[in-house]
Design an enzyme around this catalytic site. Structure first.
Site, PDB file in Angstrom:
ATOM      1  N   THR A   1      12.781   1.509 -54.256  1.00 26.74           N
ATOM      2  CA  THR A   1      12.361   0.136 -53.951  1.00 26.74           C
ATOM      3  C   THR A   1      11.948  -0.045 -52.493  1.00 26.74           C
ATOM      4  O   THR A   1      11.756  -1.181 -52.046  1.00 26.74           O
ATOM      5  CB  THR A   1      13.510  -0.834 -54.274  1.00 26.74           C
ATOM      6  N   GLU A   2      11.800   1.049 -51.757  1.00 26.70           N
ATOM      7  CA  GLU A   2      11.562   0.949 -50.320  1.00 26.70           C
ATOM      8  C   GLU A   2      10.344   0.100 -49.966  1.00 26.70           C
ATOM      9  O   GLU A   2      10.366  -0.672 -48.989  1.00 26.70           O
ATOM     10  CB  GLU A   2      11.397   2.356 -49.717  1.00 26.70           C
ATOM     11  N   VAL A   3       9.232   0.223 -50.732  1.00 24.28           N
ATOM     12  CA  VAL A   3       8.014  -0.507 -50.367  1.00 24.28           C
ATOM     13  C   VAL A   3       8.200  -2.014 -50.476  1.00 24.28           C
ATOM     14  O   VAL A   3       7.415  -2.776 -49.892  1.00 24.28           O
ATOM     15  CB  VAL A   3       6.811  -0.074 -51.248  1.00 24.28           C
TER      16      VAL A   3
ATOM     17  N   PHE B   1       9.584  -0.682 -46.124  1.00 22.18           N
ATOM     18  CA  PHE B   1      10.014   0.651 -45.719  1.00 22.18           C
ATOM     19  C   PHE B   1       9.211   1.674 -46.526  1.00 22.18           C
ATOM     20  O   PHE B   1       8.348   1.299 -47.325  1.00 22.18           O
ATOM     21  CB  PHE B   1      11.524   0.790 -45.959  1.00 22.18           C
TER      22      PHE B   1
END
Length: 260
Positions: A136-138, A142
């Site tokens: 889920t970084e985007v 991130f």
């Protein structure tokens, strides 16, 4: 081994279990947790009583990635401090991926972001139907930088892009279809399934052969076709002279089961 706060280490029947024990924080990763995992895996590499490793977790989540307090601290870091911290996590992922012993992830709950990265670098992953997976970084601005290197090897570019660029969470069954996990079982079946599989590896397979095979899988992908084949031929020749190979072939010819 030094006493650890967030990671437990135990060995039974030649199966080493390394357990994340930070359930109140959904086993979220911070500098200390990563350090303790690295310590546990380093110890397991030299532990003569351990032949196979199971990475497990306590609580409702396997690992929710980096915790909030940790992310807030990173915003205050200098580039050099953030680089050192990034290398810290990189070293853990590389350590598991290239570990001399087979590592099995026992995923009893959600594996998100860095937690999904942990599952990615293990050799096998077994999970419950209720677990969700995703990078889920985007969604928080991130990037899934380090895990990307391993994920591309594991599932290929197309599927990796679908997961990394969307940031979507997927079900356990979808994770299996993607090639992220090997098997999805009921909650009451997870312990038994992982235990039976680990015991099978311990009983039926040469630890040395599993180690060399795992190391070759990691290394040969960086080589050209010709270099890879030459390396494979050399390893094949070396393996023939090993004690395990001689023992295994002798047992086969004598119609006996080798004792590993």
């Amino acid at each position: 081994m030094e006493k650890m706060t967030f990671v437990e280490y135990s060995v039974k029947d030649r199966i080493c279990t390394i357990t994340l024990n930070r359930p109140d924080k959904r086993n979220a990763l911070n500098e200390q947790v990563v350090s303790e995992l690295k310590q546990a895996f380093a110890y397991a590499a030299e532990d003569i009583d351990a032949k196979v490793i199971v990475l497990a977790a306590r609580g409702s989540a396997f690992c929710a990635g980096a915790d909030l307090a940790y992310l807030q601290q990173l915003q205050k870091n200098t580039f050099e401090e953030n680089l050192a911290d990034s290398n810290h996590l990189k070293e853990l992922f590389y350590q598991i991926y290239t570990h001399p012993k087979v590592v099995i992830a026992k995923i009893q709950g959600h594996a998100i972001a860095g937690g999904c990265g942990l599952a990615t670098v293990c050799d096998f992953s077994f999970t419950v139907q209720e677990a969700q997976f995703g990078y889920t970084e985007v969604r928080i601005g991130f990037i899934p930088a380090i895990v990307k290197v391993f994920l591309l090897r594991k599932i290929g570019e197309g599927k990796a892009k679908e997961l990394l660029l969307s940031g979507d969470l997927i079900s356990a069954e979808e994770a299996k279809d993607f090639g992220l996990v090997n098997k999805v079982v009921g909650e009451d079946e997870l312990d038994g399934t992982v235990s039976d599989f680990a015991k099978k590896l311990v009983k039926k397979n040469s630890g040395q052969s599993m180690q060399f095979t795992k190391q070759m899988i990691a290394g040969v992908q960086e080589m050209s076709l010709e270099d890879g084949l030459n390396h494979a031929a050399e390893q094949n020749a070396k393996a023939r002279a090993s004690e395990d190979c001689q023992k295994g072939i002798s047992s086969f010819l004598n119609k006996e089961k080798p004792s590993w």
